[in-house]
Motif scaffolding. Sequence first.
Motif, PDB file in Angstrom:
ATOM      1  N   ALA A  35      48.876  50.379  39.401  1.00  0.00           N
ATOM      2  CA  ALA A  35      50.050  50.231  38.543  1.00  0.00           C
ATOM      3  C   ALA A  35      49.626  49.909  37.114  1.00  0.00           C
ATOM      4  N   SER A  36      50.538  50.127  36.178  1.00  0.00           N
ATOM      5  CA  SER A  36      50.234  49.883  34.769  1.00  0.00           C
ATOM      6  C   SER A  36      50.409  48.419  34.368  1.00  0.00           C
ATOM      7  N   ALA A  37      51.045  47.620  35.227  1.00  0.00           N
ATOM      8  CA  ALA A  37      51.265  46.200  34.962  1.00  0.00           C
ATOM      9  C   ALA A  37      51.625  45.528  36.287  1.00  0.00           C
ATOM     10  N   LEU A  38      51.588  44.205  36.293  1.00  0.00           N
ATOM     11  CA  LEU A  38      52.026  43.484  37.482  1.00  0.00           C
ATOM     12  C   LEU A  38      53.524  43.691  37.663  1.00  0.00           C
ATOM     13  N   PRO A  39      53.967  44.078  38.862  1.00  0.00           N
ATOM     14  CA  PRO A  39      55.399  44.344  39.057  1.00  0.00           C
ATOM     15  C   PRO A  39      56.212  43.055  39.076  1.00  0.00           C
ATOM     16  N   ARG A  40      57.434  43.134  38.566  1.00  0.00           N
ATOM     17  CA  ARG A  40      58.323  41.968  38.582  1.00  0.00           C
ATOM     18  C   ARG A  40      59.230  42.078  39.812  1.00  0.00           C
ATOM     19  N   GLN A  41      58.671  41.707  40.957  1.00  0.00           N
ATOM     20  CA  GLN A  41      59.359  41.819  42.241  1.00  0.00           C
ATOM     21  C   GLN A  41      59.222  40.503  42.991  1.00  0.00           C
ATOM     22  N   GLY A 122      37.363  34.393  32.627  1.00  0.00           N
ATOM     23  CA  GLY A 122      36.635  35.498  32.029  1.00  0.00           C
ATOM     24  C   GLY A 122      36.853  36.841  32.693  1.00  0.00           C
ATOM     25  N   GLY A 123      37.761  36.902  33.663  1.00  0.00           N
ATOM     26  CA  GLY A 123      38.031  38.152  34.358  1.00  0.00           C
ATOM     27  C   GLY A 123      39.275  38.833  33.834  1.00  0.00           C
ATOM     28  N   ALA A 124      39.530  40.017  34.363  1.00  0.00           N
ATOM     29  CA  ALA A 124      40.706  40.774  33.933  1.00  0.00           C
ATOM     30  C   ALA A 124      41.044  41.797  35.007  1.00  0.00           C
ATOM     31  N   ILE A 125      42.295  42.243  34.995  1.00  0.00           N
ATOM     32  CA  ILE A 125      42.732  43.313  35.897  1.00  0.00           C
ATOM     33  C   ILE A 125      42.575  44.641  35.160  1.00  0.00           C
ATOM     34  N   GLN A 126      41.951  45.600  35.813  1.00  0.00           N
ATOM     35  CA  GLN A 126      41.840  46.944  35.255  1.00  0.00           C
ATOM     36  C   GLN A 126      43.060  47.741  35.731  1.00  0.00           C
ATOM     37  N   PHE A 127      44.118  47.757  34.902  1.00  0.00           N
ATOM     38  CA  PHE A 127      45.362  48.440  35.272  1.00  0.00           C
ATOM     39  C   PHE A 127      45.213  49.955  35.132  1.00  0.00           C
ATOM     40  N   SER A 128      46.164  50.660  35.743  1.00  0.00           N
ATOM     41  CA  SER A 128      46.201  52.128  35.703  1.00  0.00           C
ATOM     42  C   SER A 128      44.869  52.733  36.145  1.00  0.00           C
ATOM     43  N   THR A 129      44.236  52.071  37.072  1.00  0.00           N
ATOM     44  CA  THR A 129      42.940  52.517  37.587  1.00  0.00           C
ATOM     45  C   THR A 129      43.065  52.687  39.095  1.00  0.00           C
ATOM     46  N   ARG A 130      42.842  53.879  39.564  1.00  0.00           N
ATOM     47  CA  ARG A 130      43.121  54.242  40.947  1.00  0.00           C
ATOM     48  C   ARG A 130      41.838  54.587  41.705  1.00  0.00           C
ATOM     49  N   LEU A 131      41.735  54.057  42.918  1.00  0.00           N
ATOM     50  CA  LEU A 131      40.626  54.422  43.791  1.00  0.00           C
ATOM     51  C   LEU A 131      40.792  55.873  44.239  1.00  0.00           C
ATOM     52  N   GLU A 132      39.729  56.670  44.061  1.00  0.00           N
ATOM     53  CA  GLU A 132      39.744  58.060  44.508  1.00  0.00           C
ATOM     54  C   GLU A 132      39.016  58.214  45.841  1.00  0.00           C
ATOM     55  N   SER A 133      37.791  57.705  45.907  1.00  0.00           N
ATOM     56  CA  SER A 133      36.994  57.824  47.120  1.00  0.00           C
ATOM     57  C   SER A 133      35.834  56.847  47.035  1.00  0.00           C
TER      58      SER A 133
END
Length: 532
Positions: A35-41, A122-133
């Motif tokens: 996802a491009s951001a954390l969902p508000r759900q 010191g960490g971060a979420i890599q958004f809009s990044t999808r596992l392919e294989s």
Amino acid sequence: MTDTDVLIVGAGPTGLTLAVDLARRGVKVTLIEAASALPRQSRGKGLQPRSLEVLDDLGVVNALLANGKTRQDITLYRDRRRLARLPAGLADPRPDLPYPNIVMIPQWRTTTVLADRLHELGGAIQFSTRLESFATSSGAVRVLVANPQGEREEVTARYLVGCDGGHSRVRRTLSLEFAGITDNSQRYLLGDVTIPGWEPETDDTVRSHAWLGTDGSFLGLAGLPGTGQWQIGASLDADDESEPNLMALQRLWDERSGHPEVRLTDATWLSNFRVNVRMVEQYRHGRVLLAGDAAHVHPPTGGQGMNTGIQDAYNLGWKLAAGLRGHDDALLDTYQAERHPVARRALEQSTDILDAVTSRNPLVRLAMQRLLLPLLSRPAINRALASRVSQIDIGYRGGPLAHDDSPGGRVHPGDRAPDARLTDPSSGRGLRLHDLLRGPHWTLLLVGDQATRHLSVDDLEEDVDAYLIADDSPSSFPGRVVRDCDGTFRKSYRARPGAALLVRPDGYIAWRAEAPTAGAVTQRITTIGAAT
């Protein structure tokens, strides 16, 4: 994207908990999220007592408590007629249990707080990044991801952990069977809505309502603290193919609540689900592991799913860190051995609760109305039943990491280490036993001076913090001394003088011994979980 020690797929509560735990241990961790951001759900909207202890250790519990509420006012109805009004969240903190109640808080707030903590580390979420294989080898996992620009990149990780939910791509790539059932006759609509004139909270209490139909139908409202919103959930008839939208929820509200004049507005999240009860048989496949909903999915009743995932991550984090430092690889196999039975129990509990709530059996309905609900209105019974789903009693007695060389006492190897009130004699300041456990280290608790007679504190490994639990008598112990002035440690543990308790980094007792040497402590830690 650079190579990493651990690549985590999925930035939900499970993935974020694991990322935070690894980051504070100095592990190089990469967390990717499609996802491009954390969902508000709102989704999983309650944190159980054991999860709160985990989140305390990770340094986020105060932020969560500030945004949630423990006291609940729950009103139950049968076919629009009020059956009972039940208070919940009434338990007071105890010396051995600092967080006795579930904290109601929307899931998006929990993930936001965890993401902020990851950033602090010191960490971060890599958004809009999808596992392919991915492909595994003896020493690494080669992972192909699609970056935010849609370009493919290859990343090498020493371990890959799938925390990517019930539709896990990691699990599907491994071609694992997700054994269990999907009950297509039990479908639900969900949403986060505003209801003008209905306040989801008052002062220190959050409100909930549940309408149970004699036909097995269900309509529920749960207040979401600090948002002015409610989470609404409604069952669908078997032949009702309604899609998740405000119109469909309004229709179900009108039919079941007895308040057709009330309007649902401002939906910020809409979804649907079928009841799934599924789990994989193996959580680990070489250097690839699964956690949370990627490994097991639950009905939402009982608040078990998200909390089980958080504790999966907490169990796995210290073991991954140890493996990266060269510990015997077999330690990671104990993740499956310890957590798989917990997930199976959670599946059974949540399914049993759902079956009782939605049962059309007149005898079951009568028993709930005439027996269970009156009992639940009694605070003592209410607290006792709440403790059944609190996950505080989860432990690993008899498991591969539980070793006992000093029988006796109330707390055994494999048990959660209860909290206790202690005093720092150098300052007179009160502290909690869990304050001593907080952090990524092992903790050695020495019960009385007799437990120290063979121990050289200077010879302990750097990742072991030792504490003498003493009474008011003087001590010559050269290490850290804390005093059990009001006897809460003695009451909770019933450990005899001379005993030593080695506490794992995740707060469970690993070993109980009599007056151990530093060499024996080191040997126990370095060989724990090792293949024999």
